[in-house]
Motif scaffolding. Structure first.
Motif, PDB file in Angstrom:
ATOM      1  N   ASN A  19      85.736 -45.494  20.839  1.00 28.14           N
ATOM      2  CA  ASN A  19      86.807 -45.128  20.268  1.00 28.14           C
ATOM      3  C   ASN A  19      86.873 -43.478  20.090  1.00 28.14           C
ATOM      4  OD1 ASN A  19      89.793 -44.876  19.231  1.00 28.14           O
ATOM      5  ND2 ASN A  19      88.712 -45.788  17.180  1.00 28.14           N
ATOM      6  N   ILE A  20      87.097 -42.605  21.156  1.00 34.44           N
ATOM      7  CA  ILE A  20      86.698 -41.405  21.158  1.00 34.44           C
ATOM      8  C   ILE A  20      87.929 -40.662  21.081  1.00 34.44           C
ATOM      9  CG2 ILE A  20      84.184 -41.543  21.711  1.00 34.44           C
ATOM     10  CD1 ILE A  20      85.053 -40.535  24.572  1.00 34.44           C
ATOM     11  N   VAL A  21      87.899 -39.354  20.760  1.00 30.43           N
ATOM     12  CA  VAL A  21      88.780 -38.325  20.818  1.00 30.43           C
ATOM     13  C   VAL A  21      88.101 -37.400  21.915  1.00 30.43           C
ATOM     14  CG1 VAL A  21      90.228 -38.709  18.831  1.00 30.43           C
ATOM     15  CG2 VAL A  21      88.223 -37.044  18.785  1.00 30.43           C
ATOM     16  N   THR A  22      89.071 -36.719  22.709  1.00 31.08           N
ATOM     17  CA  THR A  22      88.722 -35.420  23.574  1.00 31.08           C
ATOM     18  C   THR A  22      89.579 -34.380  23.578  1.00 31.08           C
ATOM     19  OG1 THR A  22      89.872 -36.489  25.240  1.00 31.08           O
ATOM     20  CG2 THR A  22      87.577 -37.292  25.154  1.00 31.08           C
ATOM     21  N   PHE A  74      88.413 -32.697  13.809  1.00 37.39           N
ATOM     22  CA  PHE A  74      87.246 -32.649  12.989  1.00 37.39           C
ATOM     23  C   PHE A  74      87.020 -33.187  11.620  1.00 37.39           C
ATOM     24  CE2 PHE A  74      86.610 -30.032  16.764  1.00 37.39           C
ATOM     25  CZ  PHE A  74      85.513 -30.090  17.167  1.00 37.39           C
ATOM     26  N   ASP A  75      88.368 -33.743  11.270  1.00 36.50           N
ATOM     27  CA  ASP A  75      88.378 -34.046   9.980  1.00 36.50           C
ATOM     28  C   ASP A  75      87.440 -35.626   9.997  1.00 36.50           C
ATOM     29  OD1 ASP A  75      90.072 -32.329   9.157  1.00 36.50           O
ATOM     30  OD2 ASP A  75      91.830 -33.701   9.371  1.00 36.50           O
ATOM     31  N   HIS A  76      87.461 -36.129  11.222  1.00 37.64           N
ATOM     32  CA  HIS A  76      86.611 -37.490  11.229  1.00 37.64           C
ATOM     33  C   HIS A  76      85.228 -37.333  12.083  1.00 37.64           C
ATOM     34  CE1 HIS A  76      90.269 -39.304   9.112  1.00 37.64           C
ATOM     35  NE2 HIS A  76      90.831 -38.700  10.170  1.00 37.64           N
ATOM     36  N   VAL A  77      85.123 -36.532  13.094  1.00 28.91           N
ATOM     37  CA  VAL A  77      84.141 -36.402  13.623  1.00 28.91           C
ATOM     38  C   VAL A  77      83.354 -35.008  13.673  1.00 28.91           C
ATOM     39  CG1 VAL A  77      84.950 -38.117  15.340  1.00 28.91           C
ATOM     40  CG2 VAL A  77      85.432 -35.778  15.694  1.00 28.91           C
ATOM     41  N   THR A  78      82.229 -34.863  14.116  1.00 28.86           N
ATOM     42  CA  THR A  78      81.493 -33.369  14.070  1.00 28.86           C
ATOM     43  C   THR A  78      81.584 -32.797  15.784  1.00 28.86           C
ATOM     44  OG1 THR A  78      79.447 -34.456  14.362  1.00 28.86           O
ATOM     45  CG2 THR A  78      80.262 -33.881  12.133  1.00 28.86           C
ATOM     46  N   GLU A 125      91.245 -34.640  35.080  1.00 29.85           N
ATOM     47  CA  GLU A 125      90.655 -35.857  35.679  1.00 29.85           C
ATOM     48  C   GLU A 125      89.910 -36.834  34.662  1.00 29.85           C
ATOM     49  OE1 GLU A 125      89.226 -34.740  39.223  1.00 29.85           O
ATOM     50  OE2 GLU A 125      91.054 -34.098  40.039  1.00 29.85           O
ATOM     51  N   GLY A 126      89.586 -36.086  33.568  1.00 28.77           N
ATOM     52  CA  GLY A 126      88.984 -37.053  32.583  1.00 28.77           C
ATOM     53  C   GLY A 126      87.307 -36.705  32.700  1.00 28.77           C
ATOM     54  N   VAL A 127      86.972 -35.743  33.422  1.00 30.43           N
ATOM     55  CA  VAL A 127      85.688 -35.493  33.821  1.00 30.43           C
ATOM     56  C   VAL A 127      84.954 -34.546  32.684  1.00 30.43           C
ATOM     57  CG1 VAL A 127      83.831 -34.609  35.390  1.00 30.43           C
ATOM     58  CG2 VAL A 127      85.558 -35.872  36.269  1.00 30.43           C
ATOM     59  N   CYS A 128      83.654 -34.754  31.973  1.00 36.12           N
ATOM     60  CA  CYS A 128      83.283 -33.851  30.737  1.00 36.12           C
ATOM     61  C   CYS A 128      82.764 -32.778  31.444  1.00 36.12           C
ATOM     62  CB  CYS A 128      82.181 -34.806  30.362  1.00 36.12           C
ATOM     63  SG  CYS A 128      81.530 -34.199  28.845  1.00 36.12           S
ATOM     64  N   VAL A 129      83.409 -31.809  31.036  1.00 29.51           N
ATOM     65  CA  VAL A 129      83.028 -30.229  31.291  1.00 29.51           C
ATOM     66  C   VAL A 129      82.517 -29.582  30.236  1.00 29.51           C
ATOM     67  CG1 VAL A 129      84.847 -30.304  33.125  1.00 29.51           C
ATOM     68  CG2 VAL A 129      85.500 -29.474  30.824  1.00 29.51           C
ATOM     69  N   GLY A 130      82.303 -30.098  29.041  1.00 30.48           N
ATOM     70  CA  GLY A 130      81.793 -29.478  27.868  1.00 30.48           C
ATOM     71  C   GLY A 130      81.828 -30.433  26.593  1.00 30.48           C
ATOM     72  N   ILE A 131      81.340 -29.693  25.641  1.00 33.43           N
ATOM     73  CA  ILE A 131      81.437 -30.387  24.323  1.00 33.43           C
ATOM     74  C   ILE A 131      81.634 -29.448  23.063  1.00 33.43           C
ATOM     75  CG2 ILE A 131      78.968 -30.544  23.893  1.00 33.43           C
ATOM     76  CD1 ILE A 131      79.648 -33.381  22.651  1.00 33.43           C
ATOM     77  N   VAL A 132      82.365 -29.400  22.309  1.00 36.39           N
ATOM     78  CA  VAL A 132      82.793 -28.785  21.209  1.00 36.39           C
ATOM     79  C   VAL A 132      82.548 -29.299  19.896  1.00 36.39           C
ATOM     80  CG1 VAL A 132      85.294 -29.282  20.939  1.00 36.39           C
ATOM     81  CG2 VAL A 132      84.351 -26.985  20.160  1.00 36.39           C
ATOM     82  N   SER A 133      81.814 -28.741  18.892  1.00 33.50           N
ATOM     83  CA  SER A 133      81.260 -29.262  17.860  1.00 33.50           C
ATOM     84  C   SER A 133      82.003 -28.297  16.580  1.00 33.50           C
ATOM     85  CB  SER A 133      79.917 -28.908  17.619  1.00 33.50           C
ATOM     86  OG  SER A 133      79.360 -27.640  17.339  1.00 33.50           O
ATOM     87  N   LYS A 134      81.890 -28.672  15.422  1.00 32.23           N
ATOM     88  CA  LYS A 134      82.251 -28.447  14.262  1.00 32.23           C
ATOM     89  C   LYS A 134      81.874 -26.744  14.065  1.00 32.23           C
ATOM     90  CE  LYS A 134      83.917 -30.326   9.725  1.00 32.23           C
ATOM     91  NZ  LYS A 134      83.887 -31.386   9.054  1.00 32.23           N
ATOM     92  N   LYS A 135      80.838 -26.634  14.612  1.00 35.06           N
ATOM     93  CA  LYS A 135      79.989 -25.479  14.354  1.00 35.06           C
ATOM     94  C   LYS A 135      80.427 -24.357  15.110  1.00 35.06           C
ATOM     95  CE  LYS A 135      75.411 -26.521  13.413  1.00 35.06           C
ATOM     96  NZ  LYS A 135      73.974 -26.303  13.681  1.00 35.06           N
ATOM     97  N   ASP A 136      80.909 -25.030  16.400  1.00 41.51           N
ATOM     98  CA  ASP A 136      81.744 -23.888  17.391  1.00 41.51           C
ATOM     99  C   ASP A 136      82.904 -23.378  17.080  1.00 41.51           C
ATOM    100  OD1 ASP A 136      79.534 -24.405  19.272  1.00 41.51           O
ATOM    101  OD2 ASP A 136      80.591 -26.093  20.288  1.00 41.51           O
ATOM    102  N   LEU A 137      83.588 -23.780  16.031  1.00 41.29           N
ATOM    103  CA  LEU A 137      84.844 -23.485  15.406  1.00 41.29           C
ATOM    104  C   LEU A 137      84.761 -21.935  14.809  1.00 41.29           C
ATOM    105  CD1 LEU A 137      86.362 -26.625  13.975  1.00 41.29           C
ATOM    106  CD2 LEU A 137      86.931 -25.676  16.264  1.00 41.29           C
ATOM    107  N   ALA A 138      83.457 -21.832  14.304  1.00 42.69           N
ATOM    108  CA  ALA A 138      83.238 -20.451  13.916  1.00 42.69           C
ATOM    109  C   ALA A 138      83.013 -19.410  14.811  1.00 42.69           C
ATOM    110  CB  ALA A 138      82.185 -20.619  13.047  1.00 42.69           C
ATOM    111  N   LYS A 139      82.973 -19.650  15.833  1.00 40.93           N
ATOM    112  CA  LYS A 139      82.433 -18.612  17.158  1.00 40.93           C
ATOM    113  C   LYS A 139      83.609 -17.804  17.395  1.00 40.93           C
ATOM    114  CE  LYS A 139      79.394 -21.341  19.906  1.00 40.93           C
ATOM    115  NZ  LYS A 139      79.266 -22.034  21.304  1.00 40.93           N
ATOM    116  N   GLY A 140      85.088 -18.028  17.146  1.00 40.67           N
ATOM    117  CA  GLY A 140      85.922 -17.246  17.486  1.00 40.67           C
ATOM    118  C   GLY A 140      86.636 -17.429  18.903  1.00 40.67           C
TER     119      GLY A 140
END
Length: 140
Positions: free
Chosen positions: A33-36, A50-54, A62-77
């Protein structure tokens, strides 16, 4: 994580986890049960995820994974997800063993792995907590 090296964990689990039974594979521990997010999504629009996941897999149209974003990445600007995401994402297949997932996480210093099908579409995600829980239950 930082105290154990890839080699240390590999040696410790060498006759245990890396040669697991089929029942101890990623499909048994992954969250389905994931969010993308999309690469063109605004950072503001994904912040609430990010209230519920990190970590959130980033998928193309097309639903193909091209990357991942984390809570820490939000600080990058930046203004869009593609500007702050880690790409390419380290991924794993549902039939890989829990030990292989642990080894990939240690080797690449990542905290989660999107689980993808043969077409690269995200079907789940495995976190380091999922891995530790599975490894702990194997020890018993």
């Amino acid at each position: 994580w930082s105290l154990a090296s890839y080699e240390d964990v590999g040696e410790y689990y060498a006759g245990r986890v890396l040669k697991e039974e089929q029942s101890n594979n990623v499909s048994g521990i992954m969250t389905t049960n994931i969010v993308t997010a999309g690469p063109t999504d605004t950072i503001k629009s994904v912040e609430k995820l990010f209230d519920h996941v990190t970590g959130v897999p980033v998928v193309d149209s097309e639903g193909v994974c091209v990357g991942i974003v984390s809570k820490k990445d939000l600080a990058k600007g930046g203004s869009t997800v593609s500007q702050i995401m880690s790409a390419p994402a380290r991924t794993i297949k549902k039939n890989n063993s829990v030990g292989e997932a642990a080894a990939i996480m240690l080797k690449y210093k990542v905290n989660r792995l999107p689980v993808v099908n043969s077409g690269g579409e995200v079907i789940g995600i495995v976190s380091r907590t999922d891995i530790f829980t599975a490894l702990e239950s194997m020890e018993e």
